[in-house]
Design a protein around this motif. Sequence first.
Motif, PDB file in Angstrom:
ATOM      1  N   ALA A 136      23.795  42.894  43.423  1.00 20.39           N
ATOM      2  CA  ALA A 136      23.232  43.928  44.300  1.00 20.39           C
ATOM      3  C   ALA A 136      24.031  45.235  44.236  1.00 20.39           C
ATOM      4  N   ILE A 137      25.146  45.248  43.508  1.00 16.63           N
ATOM      5  CA  ILE A 137      25.957  46.472  43.377  1.00 16.63           C
ATOM      6  C   ILE A 137      25.576  47.149  42.055  1.00 16.63           C
ATOM      7  N   PRO A 138      24.839  48.282  42.120  1.00 18.57           N
ATOM      8  CA  PRO A 138      24.342  48.875  40.876  1.00 18.57           C
ATOM      9  C   PRO A 138      25.455  49.470  39.988  1.00 18.57           C
ATOM     10  N   ASP A 139      26.482  50.043  40.614  1.00 20.50           N
ATOM     11  CA  ASP A 139      27.546  50.688  39.844  1.00 20.50           C
ATOM     12  C   ASP A 139      28.494  49.628  39.262  1.00 20.50           C
ATOM     13  N   SER A 140      28.682  49.646  37.948  1.00 24.40           N
ATOM     14  CA  SER A 140      29.454  48.572  37.312  1.00 24.40           C
ATOM     15  C   SER A 140      30.937  48.605  37.718  1.00 24.40           C
ATOM     16  N   THR A 141      31.502  49.795  37.929  1.00 28.48           N
ATOM     17  CA  THR A 141      32.910  49.876  38.362  1.00 28.48           C
ATOM     18  C   THR A 141      33.067  49.273  39.752  1.00 28.48           C
ATOM     19  N   LYS A 142      32.101  49.592  40.630  1.00 21.48           N
ATOM     20  CA  LYS A 142      32.150  49.071  42.007  1.00 21.48           C
ATOM     21  C   LYS A 142      31.983  47.545  42.002  1.00 21.48           C
ATOM     22  N   ARG A 143      31.138  47.070  41.098  1.00 16.35           N
ATOM     23  CA  ARG A 143      30.899  45.627  40.991  1.00 16.35           C
ATOM     24  C   ARG A 143      32.188  44.920  40.562  1.00 16.35           C
ATOM     25  N   TYR A 144      32.859  45.526  39.605  1.00 19.93           N
ATOM     26  CA  TYR A 144      34.130  45.011  39.092  1.00 19.93           C
ATOM     27  C   TYR A 144      35.186  45.011  40.208  1.00 19.93           C
ATOM     28  N   GLU A 145      35.235  46.082  40.972  1.00 17.69           N
ATOM     29  CA  GLU A 145      36.203  46.164  42.078  1.00 17.69           C
ATOM     30  C   GLU A 145      35.915  45.100  43.136  1.00 17.69           C
ATOM     31  N   ARG A 146      34.630  44.866  43.368  1.00 17.55           N
ATOM     32  CA  ARG A 146      34.275  43.854  44.371  1.00 17.55           C
ATOM     33  C   ARG A 146      34.689  42.458  43.896  1.00 17.55           C
ATOM     34  N   LEU A 147      34.567  42.221  42.589  1.00 12.25           N
ATOM     35  CA  LEU A 147      34.976  40.910  42.069  1.00 12.25           C
ATOM     36  C   LEU A 147      36.496  40.741  42.204  1.00 12.25           C
ATOM     37  N   VAL A 148      37.241  41.825  42.014  1.00 13.89           N
ATOM     38  CA  VAL A 148      38.693  41.775  42.225  1.00 13.89           C
ATOM     39  C   VAL A 148      38.971  41.324  43.666  1.00 13.89           C
ATOM     40  N   GLU A 149      38.218  41.908  44.607  1.00 12.35           N
ATOM     41  CA  GLU A 149      38.403  41.569  46.027  1.00 12.35           C
ATOM     42  C   GLU A 149      37.976  40.130  46.317  1.00 12.35           C
ATOM     43  N   LEU A 150      36.817  39.749  45.781  1.00 10.55           N
ATOM     44  CA  LEU A 150      36.335  38.380  46.015  1.00 10.55           C
ATOM     45  C   LEU A 150      37.316  37.358  45.452  1.00 10.55           C
ATOM     46  N   ASN A 151      37.876  37.664  44.302  1.00  9.48           N
ATOM     47  CA  ASN A 151      38.861  36.754  43.705  1.00  9.48           C
ATOM     48  C   ASN A 151      40.049  36.562  44.656  1.00  9.48           C
ATOM     49  N   VAL A 152      40.524  37.640  45.243  1.00  5.14           N
ATOM     50  CA  VAL A 152      41.640  37.549  46.188  1.00  5.14           C
ATOM     51  C   VAL A 152      41.250  36.691  47.396  1.00  5.14           C
ATOM     52  N   ILE A 153      40.045  36.909  47.912  1.00  3.28           N
ATOM     53  CA  ILE A 153      39.594  36.148  49.084  1.00  3.28           C
ATOM     54  C   ILE A 153      39.540  34.651  48.753  1.00  3.28           C
ATOM     55  N   TYR A 154      38.996  34.320  47.590  1.00  2.00           N
ATOM     56  CA  TYR A 154      38.939  32.911  47.173  1.00  2.00           C
ATOM     57  C   TYR A 154      40.331  32.303  47.036  1.00  2.00           C
ATOM     58  N   GLN A 155      41.263  33.050  46.456  1.00  4.02           N
ATOM     59  CA  GLN A 155      42.615  32.505  46.261  1.00  4.02           C
ATOM     60  C   GLN A 155      43.322  32.343  47.614  1.00  4.02           C
ATOM     61  N   THR A 156      43.045  33.268  48.527  1.00  5.60           N
ATOM     62  CA  THR A 156      43.606  33.166  49.878  1.00  5.60           C
ATOM     63  C   THR A 156      43.158  31.854  50.519  1.00  5.60           C
ATOM     64  N   LEU A 157      41.860  31.558  50.374  1.00  4.25           N
ATOM     65  CA  LEU A 157      41.345  30.303  50.935  1.00  4.25           C
ATOM     66  C   LEU A 157      41.945  29.098  50.217  1.00  4.25           C
ATOM     67  N   ASN A 158      42.115  29.214  48.899  1.00  2.00           N
ATOM     68  CA  ASN A 158      42.728  28.097  48.161  1.00  2.00           C
ATOM     69  C   ASN A 158      44.119  27.776  48.713  1.00  2.00           C
ATOM     70  N   VAL A 159      44.884  28.808  49.051  1.00  2.00           N
ATOM     71  CA  VAL A 159      46.220  28.584  49.630  1.00  2.00           C
ATOM     72  C   VAL A 159      46.069  27.850  50.975  1.00  2.00           C
ATOM     73  N   CYS A 160      45.103  28.292  51.769  1.00  2.00           N
ATOM     74  CA  CYS A 160      44.890  27.689  53.097  1.00  2.00           C
ATOM     75  C   CYS A 160      44.386  26.252  53.008  1.00  2.00           C
ATOM     76  N   HIS A 161      43.755  25.919  51.895  1.00  2.00           N
ATOM     77  CA  HIS A 161      43.199  24.560  51.755  1.00  2.00           C
ATOM     78  C   HIS A 161      44.246  23.550  51.283  1.00  2.00           C
ATOM     79  N   THR A 162      45.453  23.998  51.014  1.00  2.00           N
ATOM     80  CA  THR A 162      46.485  23.062  50.554  1.00  2.00           C
ATOM     81  C   THR A 162      47.012  22.232  51.719  1.00  2.00           C
ATOM     82  N   THR A 163      47.487  21.028  51.391  1.00  2.00           N
ATOM     83  CA  THR A 163      48.129  20.200  52.411  1.00  2.00           C
ATOM     84  C   THR A 163      49.425  20.870  52.864  1.00  2.00           C
ATOM     85  N   VAL A 164      50.040  21.642  51.974  1.00  2.00           N
ATOM     86  CA  VAL A 164      51.302  22.315  52.312  1.00  2.00           C
ATOM     87  C   VAL A 164      51.114  23.228  53.529  1.00  2.00           C
ATOM     88  N   VAL A 165      50.132  24.112  53.459  1.00  2.00           N
ATOM     89  CA  VAL A 165      49.901  25.061  54.552  1.00  2.00           C
ATOM     90  C   VAL A 165      49.341  24.328  55.779  1.00  2.00           C
TER      91      VAL A 165
END
Length: 212
Positions: A136-165
Amino acid sequence: MRELNKLFENNRDWVKERLDQDPEYFERQTTEQKPQYLWIGCSDSRILANQIIGLDAGELFVHRNIANLFLHTDFNSLSVLQYAVDFLKVRHVIICGHYGCGGVKVAMENEQHGLVDNWLRNIRDICAREKAELDAIPDSTKRYERLVELNVIYQTLNVCHTTVVQNAWARKQPISVHGWVYDMRSGLLNDLDCCVSGIAQIEETYRTKKLH
Ligand code: CO
């Protein structure tokens, strides 16, 4: 080694500069480290983790890999997290991505790059899962930037899903997990406002408890 003489020269200059400013600087470093923060960032050479957040030696525990991934099958990052949480008792875990991340870019394209594609496959999975939002993001640079952000959000959740945390939260050890993106064009950090500080913020499927 001859070729790297310049780096040794730089090292001696750096030591001299440090000692000129603070004669006890190195002596103080020999005491135990007590960092409050764990930094999980990209290996990109343009990101000076300590400097961009104004932290000195001993203040930031650091783990870096291509595209700042935190995967539940990666013993390297899992061990870093466990040591940081259980022994160093860090209060904050920061996942920091960056706009212009080559790893994220590669994951958006269809060309092969060898072994590294297997590592980056994890971002390709995020691309697939978040296809509707990204398409839904027409601008390719903006789409790329959003994926950078989504990747961070996913990794943040991965840390929270560990038994360690989750075990740390269960024993009331305070830990917050943060997702940030560094903008190399301005030097500024973008807080993605996805901070997680307790089990209540975690989806039920990913909640686990120790059996006693
Ligand atoms: Co990167």
